[in-house]
Design an enzyme around this catalytic site. Structure first.
Site, PDB file in Angstrom:
ATOM      1  N   GLU A 309     -26.915  10.340  22.913  1.00 22.80           N
ATOM      2  CA  GLU A 309     -27.408   8.476  22.296  1.00 22.80           C
ATOM      3  C   GLU A 309     -28.816   9.005  23.035  1.00 22.80           C
ATOM      4  OE1 GLU A 309     -24.179   6.840  24.216  1.00 22.80           O
ATOM      5  OE2 GLU A 309     -23.174   5.937  22.780  1.00 22.80           O
ATOM      6  N   CYS A 402     -19.621  -1.607  24.197  1.00 20.18           N
ATOM      7  CA  CYS A 402     -20.434  -2.202  24.946  1.00 20.18           C
ATOM      8  C   CYS A 402     -21.319  -2.281  24.112  1.00 20.18           C
ATOM      9  CB  CYS A 402     -21.409  -0.541  25.005  1.00 20.18           C
ATOM     10  SG  CYS A 402     -21.888   0.140  24.407  1.00 20.18           S
TER      11      CYS A 402
END
Lengths: 640, 640
Positions: A309, A402
């Protein structure tokens, strides 16, 4: 000056600067009451946020809090040590929303969930259901991955939001207890605190600055400074992923996990703002410039790799594997806004605008019920979707959830990212329909932006006796604009992104800004290899894309845009909640059969291709993609 | 025909076809005794293979075997359930090597390590140190990730190699016990076996076919067929990663984890070969064609994603994030060779050649001591290397050390992938210096390939009384060639990749094949977005690249190749162990300063760039990259 009614709402949003802040500008809220963002916020308020408690219940987040409080039985649910933050981010979203919108049902949900959080807290202030329930209470043993301070950070932000928006202290008390506990545990060797450490996921740093702002307690600011500066010293093994390879002050480009990097840099900007630390400020400006010039996708999206990420190398900006996590777009807005206030420079809000309208907004479906965690710039014909969190298809909720509550909290507090004031007047960073207020100044704005480029402003309240400056951001993308004040066309030069209109204003004064929204073809720096020989269609702040569903009869992998033909603009109120489309001309390639090997002599590949089918391309705003049937999509369009 | 000495060595390599095999061709070994591959094999034999036992000792693999045998104490070492396979693959490499090269020291190491393996085996035949030591002996509970049958597969392959090359049975006995155990446990419902399951990592399938070939026991072949056909039925949750989304027989393109996919397809080819299963054969041909046309990098490298080590979508072939695991190149060679034998078609050996000289060989350093796990086609200026297994810098050994012993075993058995025979004669698939033998036929070859295109063949032994066909593969990349038999220039048309020379040969007959090695510029199918506007330099079977170290004074991200200028060839015996370089002309771009945003109006980006610096580019073979100082690298070169 006497005021007949309070014209400036209390600074009830994020980034409420402290009294001694070294910022060029101070944020001021905008009362958005119609138009593009109002509609998105209505969906957020009516659909996304109200569905939160149910989703947090079914995903087990609330159950975990009850388990930790001893009021329920069962197993911990969820796969991550940070599942509590889904609750905190939702609480923050709800709190901001309660600040500008009465909602008894929501208020009741908030009270109920705050009570669950409070009950789960341990007597000394510690709170993390994963460690309390799964890890036998073993604290701070895995700072690299444990996310305990990350969770504390989101708790603090939620608590500050709740207090700032409602004046209530229940959650703030919980957060302060946790912050005090953290402050008693973490510090430099010799400080008397037992642990010299940082969290693998920055977040507590910026939260602690806000807690300082909310409470006035300097030690929270100091603790934030300690955490920021301890990154990059190998406390977590020196990994770039965890922002531990190089200190912020020495870094030359953004790196590692994108959200981690951006939250950390937001905190660095906060610290520079509150302390006047010029080295941290310079680091932020330097890193922002490096990020935008070398590591930012056209959509404002950030992050090039799926596996970590993280940011890629400079100019490594892939399309189908763009990561561009929705949370990274949000973190970028948070960081850029802090730099906009700190420096007063318009470019930071240029990026905020680009990110909000594209990389951020694509993260939530038009109906407010489905989400994207990653935001690619291309989906290929024949795409095999992996499903799960990294799917290119919208998902109801994620295993790592998230992004959805992060979107909710930004939409719920969006009015705080649009305007600022200083001693000279009001600065309009983003154009919405509503009231911009700053001290004794109130300006009403009406606009159909981003579909139309006209922004009509009316001075509603103003000091009568002294000139002040109305500063209008002329977007970086804008090649032509016009501004009229009453009958007079104003042609002040643009000062580094700001058009500054200084005069003694009177109530009723009208200013009309017209930004040309001619659609345009955009190319990239030639070092962005991924888009060589391609252009993107943009119009105003919007990046456009082609979707398979608008182009039946073939795919999108073999198309060629004809750049010599004009682009046509067509507003389609029926489409995707009402969008302006851009229609372009092109063709599908005729691709010769090369047998089993797709590589051949460049002489051959340079030879004229067989005639392909002529196609009319219909481009839709990128933010609205993936709201119809599944299929391929592309932002960058080959031109030959 | 009377023979004065045995001219065809026993088929002592991999893929020894069974007596009833439905293959067009039968493999035959080549005695390589000089030239390019001989040198690589010497390094393998003198450096890489001998270092194996020491590395397996220090990494803990041998320690784990002793722990399992109860002859040592301590903790299990290593992070993966498949660490035993590093030992098995090394044993296989050493065994093949012993088959063609006497080496007492190596033979002693092999005996010693086989004894460790045998001692670690459990009484019922089961053997996996991870499960025996870490998982408390809990077997077959995690077929998705446990790799128990994967380990069994590599054990079987090592045992077959050891038996085939040396005639010894110690390891074969161990492998048969494990195979019999597996056969007693796994089977269809109703078969009396307790588990209907497959391994998340295919490998045992092709190994079991080889065990059938070695032992003649049909049940091993049946078990292989059971495993192959149970993939794609959701036994592992239906994930593409594990080759469980779709049955092989129904698949339309390669997908999921590349090595898993390719080992499975090698097994499918084995089964089609041994059973005559036309559906499996057709599936293999279909999937190979889909893979080469849409998912293969220019180097023959396979796999587009780091996070799942998997294939991407069609035409998704990134450069800096090419995964191209060294093991995937090896698996591709294994699969393609099986298809070459099964079908008799030259294209499969075309891909073998391309893969061997590029995507495979790049996996090992010139000195045989350092390795690449991933083989990118580009490293950017300013690259931040992550280190670890996925580093773009060569590494001494890996945490997941699958690739190094895999390279060793392919180099150790390379002579078995080069030629075949059938009733009509001899087929030369790959050109090396040495003796090609097939039954009564022996042909001597001398060549400096791939540096020079001349291959001189001499018939050394031949049946005197009947014609036979010498088939020479004319590589797919070759645009011009000439062949002379004695004084006569032979211009037989190429038959689908084969130049077939049929005549009654006599000892001493000379055939000279000259392949034109003019360097060439290669382009890609326009759907390969990653290389739009670029070409690659190739010469013969070699893909070339630019390395930073040869281009001081600037980076490689901003270069432009001038395709109108001729390419020059320069042999450099001093460089990289002796390589032919290709010298090209070009420039570095002058890139205008665009401020903080790298995207701009396409009109602007299409405008002439400021003059840049003229540069002479020196391209080196891709296989030799990353053997000097760290720096950027690129295969695909922008042309404008």
């Amino acid at each position: 000056m006497p005021r007949t009614r309070p014209v400036q709402p209390a600074p009830t949003g994020p980034v409420r600067l402290g009294p001694d802040a070294h910022a060029a500008l101070r944020p001021t809220a905008v009362a958005i009451d119609a138009g593009f963002w109002h509609a998105r916020r209505e969906t957020n308020a009516r659909v996304s946020v109200p569905q939160g408690p149910g989703l947090l219940e079914s995903a087990g987040n609330l159950h975990n809090l009850r388990l930790a409080a001893g009021t329920a039985e069962g197993e911990f649910q969820g796969a991550y040590p940070f599942v509590d933050t889904d609750v905190y981010k939702w609480l923050e979203a709800a709190a901001w929303q309660l600040g500008h919108r009465g909602d008894d049902s929501l208020a009741a949900d908030v009270d109920r969930i705050i009570a669950l959080v409070a009950a789960a807290q341990q007597p000394d202030g510690y709170l993390n259901t994963w460690f309390q329930l799964v890890k036998g209470g073993e604290r701070y043993q895995d700072l690299r991955w444990g996310h305990e301070l990350y969770c504390a950070g989101h708790l603090i932000q939620a608590a500050v939001a709740h207090h700032r928006a409602t004046g209530r202290t229940e959650l703030l008390d919980v957060a302060r207890r946790f912050a005090d506990h953290v402050d008693s545990v973490f510090g430099l060797p010799g400080s008397g605190r037992p642990i010299d450490g940082i969290d693998g996921h920055p977040e507590v740093e910026t939260a602690l600055v806000e807690l300082y702002r909310e409470t006035g307690e300097r030690r929270y600011l100091d603790l934030a400074g300690y955490f920021v500066d301890r990154h990059g010293h190998g406390l977590l093994g020196g990994e770039a992923y965890c922002q531990d390879r190089v200190p912020v002050r020495e870094a030359t480009n953004v790196e590692g996990h994108a959200v981690r990097q951006l939250y950390l840099l937001a905190a660095a900007a906060d610290l520079a703002t509150e302390t006047g630390d010029t080295e941290l400020r310079a680091a932020g400006e330097r890193l922002w410039h490096a990020m935008t010039t070398t590591k930012t996708h056209l959509t404002g999206g950030l992050g090039a790799h799926h596996d970590q990420e993280d940011f890629g190398d400079p100019y490594e900006l892939p399309n189908e594997r763009a990561y561009c996590e929705t949370c990274a777009a949000i973190a970028s807005v948070q960081w850029s806004w802090r730099l906009a206030l700190l420096t007063g420079e318009a470019r930071y809000s240029d990026l905020v605008e680009r990110t909000l309208y594209n990389g951020f907004l694509a993260g939530v479906s038009l109906d407010g019920e489905r989400w994207l965690y990653v935001n690619p710039l291309q989906v290929r014909d024949g795409h095999t979707d992996p499903g799960g969190d990294q799917s290119a298809r919208r998902t109801r909720w994620f295993r790592c959830a998230c992004c959805p509550p992060n979107v909710m909290r930004l939409l719920g507090s969006l009015e705080h990212y649009l305007a600022s004031g200083d001693d000279d007047g009001l600065q309009i960073h983003q154009y919405v329909t509503g009231r911009y207020a700053c001290g004794p100044i109130v300006v009403r704005a009406e606009t159909d932006y981003p579909w139309h480029g006209t922004i009509a402003l009316t001075v509603e309240e103003t000091p009568a006796d002294r000139p002040w400056t109305l500063s209008l951001r002329i977007p970086q993308w804008c090649r032509e604009f016009r501004v009229r004040c009453g009958e007079e066309t104003y042609d002040s030069p643009v000062d580094d992104g700001w058009l500054r209109l200084e005069r003694t204003w009177a109530p009723g004064d009208r200013i009309v800004l017209e930004l040309s929204l001619e659609p345009r073809l955009t190319g990239a720096d030639p070092r962005v290899d991924a888009v060589r020989g391609c252009v993107a269609i943009e119009r105003g702040p919007l990046v456009y894309c082609l979707e398979q569903v608008d182009h039946p009869g073939g795919g999108l992998d073999d198309i060629v845009l004809d750049t010599t033909r004009p682009l046509a603009v067509k507003h389609r109120p029926d489409l995707l909640g009402g969008v302006t489309t851009v229609v372009a001309a092109g063709r599908r390639r005729g691709i010769p059969d090369r047998g089993w090997w797709p590589y051949a002599s460049a002489d051959t590949t340079a030879a004229p291709e067989p005639d392909g089918e002529t196609v009319e391309f219909t481009a839709v705003p990128y933010y609205a993609w993936a709201n119809r049937e599944d299929g391929s999509m592309r932002v960058w369009l080959p031109t030959s």
